[in-house]
Enzyme design. Structure first.
Site, PDB file in Angstrom:
ATOM      1  N   ARG A  61       0.856  -1.174   0.000  1.00  0.00           N
ATOM      2  CA  ARG A  61       0.000   0.000   0.000  1.00  0.00           C
ATOM      3  C   ARG A  61       0.893   1.225   0.000  1.00  0.00           C
ATOM      4  O   ARG A  61       1.758   1.368   0.866  1.00  0.00           O
ATOM      5  CB  ARG A  61      -0.943   0.020   1.199  1.00  0.00           C
ATOM      6  CG  ARG A  61      -2.044   1.074   1.062  1.00  0.00           C
ATOM      7  CD  ARG A  61      -3.146   0.867   2.088  1.00  0.00           C
ATOM      8  NE  ARG A  61      -3.911  -0.348   1.853  1.00  0.00           N
ATOM      9  CZ  ARG A  61      -4.947  -0.731   2.599  1.00  0.00           C
ATOM     10  NH1 ARG A  61      -5.317  -0.002   3.630  1.00  0.00           N
ATOM     11  NH2 ARG A  61      -5.604  -1.834   2.319  1.00  0.00           N
ATOM     12  N   SER A 164      -8.452   0.647  -0.057  1.00  0.00           N
ATOM     13  CA  SER A 164      -9.468   0.716   0.989  1.00  0.00           C
ATOM     14  C   SER A 164      -9.812   2.160   1.301  1.00  0.00           C
ATOM     15  O   SER A 164     -10.240   2.908   0.441  1.00  0.00           O
ATOM     16  CB  SER A 164      -8.977  -0.034   2.225  1.00  0.00           C
ATOM     17  OG  SER A 164      -9.961  -0.131   3.218  1.00  0.00           O
ATOM     18  N   THR A 391      -3.736  -7.965  15.668  1.00  0.00           N
ATOM     19  CA  THR A 391      -4.536  -6.960  14.984  1.00  0.00           C
ATOM     20  C   THR A 391      -4.620  -7.247  13.485  1.00  0.00           C
ATOM     21  O   THR A 391      -3.611  -7.517  12.845  1.00  0.00           O
ATOM     22  CB  THR A 391      -3.918  -5.567  15.194  1.00  0.00           C
ATOM     23  OG1 THR A 391      -3.780  -5.337  16.585  1.00  0.00           O
ATOM     24  CG2 THR A 391      -4.790  -4.492  14.577  1.00  0.00           C
ATOM     25  N   GLU A 430     -12.821  -6.369  15.457  1.00  0.00           N
ATOM     26  CA  GLU A 430     -11.696  -5.483  15.706  1.00  0.00           C
ATOM     27  C   GLU A 430     -12.232  -4.073  15.654  1.00  0.00           C
ATOM     28  O   GLU A 430     -13.143  -3.785  14.898  1.00  0.00           O
ATOM     29  CB  GLU A 430     -10.626  -5.718  14.624  1.00  0.00           C
ATOM     30  CG  GLU A 430      -9.380  -4.912  14.838  1.00  0.00           C
ATOM     31  CD  GLU A 430      -8.355  -5.219  13.764  1.00  0.00           C
ATOM     32  OE1 GLU A 430      -7.329  -5.809  14.083  1.00  0.00           O
ATOM     33  OE2 GLU A 430      -8.610  -4.855  12.616  1.00  0.00           O
ATOM     34  N   LYS A 444     -13.029  -8.517   5.840  1.00  0.00           N
ATOM     35  CA  LYS A 444     -14.076  -7.533   6.085  1.00  0.00           C
ATOM     36  C   LYS A 444     -15.003  -7.464   4.880  1.00  0.00           C
ATOM     37  O   LYS A 444     -14.564  -7.482   3.743  1.00  0.00           O
ATOM     38  CB  LYS A 444     -13.482  -6.162   6.397  1.00  0.00           C
ATOM     39  CG  LYS A 444     -12.545  -5.593   5.350  1.00  0.00           C
ATOM     40  CD  LYS A 444     -11.928  -4.310   5.868  1.00  0.00           C
ATOM     41  CE  LYS A 444     -10.826  -3.822   4.944  1.00  0.00           C
ATOM     42  NZ  LYS A 444     -10.145  -2.627   5.464  1.00  0.00           N
TER      43      LYS A 444
END
Length: 534
Positions: A61, A164, A391, A430, A444
């Site tokens: 990213r 995203s 995470t 989360e 997700k």
């Protein structure tokens, strides 16, 4: 070109630029680099060529633009070549039999000629030139379609080109393994090594025109569109409640690709379609109404674009709009609050469909370490399993797959929020906002979650009254100076003692009962102070 390059005064930088100009066939990025060299913009050249993007468990990213530190045609080709080589090592001939899937969103960067669509086509060209079947979506698609396709079609891997909720100049390269979840170690290191060993573009890697007549290329859009909605229908509880509700729902994709797909999700559940925020409904790579297209920004992303007089609320931050005393007021639910509501809802639905409560041990709920522990409190009282992961969706998705493969889960309905993740008789969450509904997508998935959410302040209060109040107040600061970042965390880790590890004992006058620092592997709640990693 040598005379111009010598103006940088740095042989390492000159070498990186020369190699780039030798490999790159995109005239726009070549022109951008040549212009920077001619201007003597050494600082900007170092930003573009100082270090290669690191391939991690979240893939890549970065900002779109020229150079090895940015997302562009050449770095996409290099990354895909490395990924393809690694897949060949792992799957052998099976890779050419099963294939991969590639999807993309609507992001674009005109100055460099880069776009998610083009990056996806280049990735497909790389795979196909190695004889790998490629299921390339013909149009923009939401992220969950890619992991769903991996599982549904039995593929070896998937790639989703998306950044995203990052700023408009960014793009990303998200990788899924054959289990339908994002990659975890050691795959990230293996792929990274393979990328470095395959930096020179293969002759056919640039040839996206060959895709139009390649027998290896398939378009999965219609099949996945149909099967995805059919599958998520199987994991929805008590839809009749929503059908009879007078609550009006507003959805905004914040200039992303979600609008049409969320509308289809509501239709699949036979629900009234949500209102659309017109200013943010259609995909737009410029994201004109927001600085950051991030639902964590809450009202800053939405409020100015919603007309309260139409009685609208927004699911995208799961905000509800309610009238009290003749005036309108907002309640924006945090990811942790949504995790509490979804976890409670999933468990209640399970109880209603499983009168034999002796099977409660087949219920699993997961949460990441940065999330509220509300699901743990519910699990302790009700008797089901609760697990905490590192995470990120990749960890919860992979743990969910492990549980599924071990037949430890009685029912499969999965809610997953990036600030909340809830898995059915397995639920995970989360705290950073994002959802996964159903075991078909181990990442997700805001599309299916949009049609299932029930957001009631009264119910949240009732959950807290029964299981205990769990309060979270978090925010973030953006800092790109590594020296400042290191100094901040070093101070936290040596708060009372410069020589030994000494974390703060209080925060705002409230006692800190435990500290987990996964960067150093420290966890004061463990007997040996060593963090448990999953």
């Amino acid at each position: 070109m040598e005379n111009v390059l010598s103006s940088t005064g740095d042989s390492k930088l000159d070498q990186a630029i020369n190699q780039w100009l030798q490999f790159d066939k995109n005239p726009q990025t070549v022109a951008l680099v040549q212009g920077l060299v001619k201007e003597g913009a050494v600082g900007e050249l170092w930003r573009c060529f100082g270090s290669r993007m690191e391939f991690g468990t979240a893939g890549l990213r970065a900002a779109m633009g020229p150079g090895i530190s940015c997302m562009n045609d050449l770095t996409i080709i290099q990354t895909t070549q490395g990924f393809c080589k690694y897949l060949e090592q792992c799957f052998g001939q099976s890779l050419k039999e099963r294939g991969v899937v590639v999807g993309f969103d609507a992001r674009a960067h005109p100055p460099s000629g880069g776009s998610s669509r083009r990056f996806a086509s280049l990735a497909a060209a790389v795979f196909s030139c190695r004889g790998v079947p490629v299921h390339l979506f013909c149009d923009i698609t939401p992220t969950p379609f890619v992991p769903f396709a991996v599982s549904h079609l039995g593929l070896c891997a998937g790639v989703m080109v998306t950044a995203s909720h990052n700023p408009k100049q960014d793009n990303g390269y998200k990788v899924y393994w054959e289990n339908g979840a994002q990659i975890v170690p050691p795959h990230d290191k293996g792929i990274s090594v393979a990328i470095e060993a395959n930096l020179e573009p293969w002759p056919e890697s640039w040839d996206i025109t060959s895709l139009s007549h390649s027998p290896l290329l398939k378009d999965p859009f219609q099949d996945i569109h149909t099967e995805y909605y059919r599958t998520i229908q199987q994991h929805c509880h008590h839809r009749d409640i929503n059908k009879s509700s007078e609550v009006k729902i507003v959805h905004t994709s914040v200039h992303g690709v979600g609008h049409a797909f969320v509308q289809s999700a509501f239709k699949a559940f036979d629900l009234r379609p949500p209102y659309a925020v017109e200013e943010q409904k259609d995909p737009d790579p410029e994201f004109p109404t927001v600085k950051y297209p991030n639902p964590e920004e809450g009202k800053g992303v939405l409020v100015s674009h919603i007309n309260p007089e139409e009685g609208r609320g927004s699911w995208s931050v799961i905000s509800t709009l309610r009238r009290g005393g003749g005036s309108w007021s907002w309640r924006v639910f945090s990811g942790n609050e949504l995790g509490a509501l979804l976890g409670w809802w999933v468990y209640q639905c399970w109880k209603q469909t499983n009168p034999d409560q002796s099977t409660v041990k087949s219920v699993y709920m997961l949460a990441s370490t940065v999330s509220s522990k509300i699901l743990r409190a519910i699990a302790l009282k009700e008797g089901f399993h609760f697990e905490e992961t590192l995470t990120g969706f990749k960890w919860m998705g992979n743990r969910a797959r492990e549980l599924l493969d071990q037949n430890k889960i009685h029912t499969l309905h999965t809610y997953y929020t990036h600030t909340s993740t809830v898995h059915y008789t397995h639920a995970d969450f989360e705290e950073a906002i994002g959802y996964m509904c159903g075991s078909a997508v181990l990442d997700k998935d805001g599309v299916s979650a949009a049609a299932i959410n029930i957001t009631l302040s009264q119910q949240l209060t009732a959950v807290y009254e029964e299981y205990g109040y769990h309060i979270t107040k978090n925010s973030y600061f953006i800092c790109h100076d590594q020296a400042v970042i290191r100094a901040m965390f070093d101070r936290l880790r040596h708060y009372d003692n410069q020589e030994d590890v000494s974390y703060p004992r209080q925060c705002g006058g409230v006692a800190i009962t435990a500290v987990r620092d996964l960067t150093t592997g420290y966890d004061s709640s463990q007997a040996d102070n060593k963090a448990v990693r999953r």
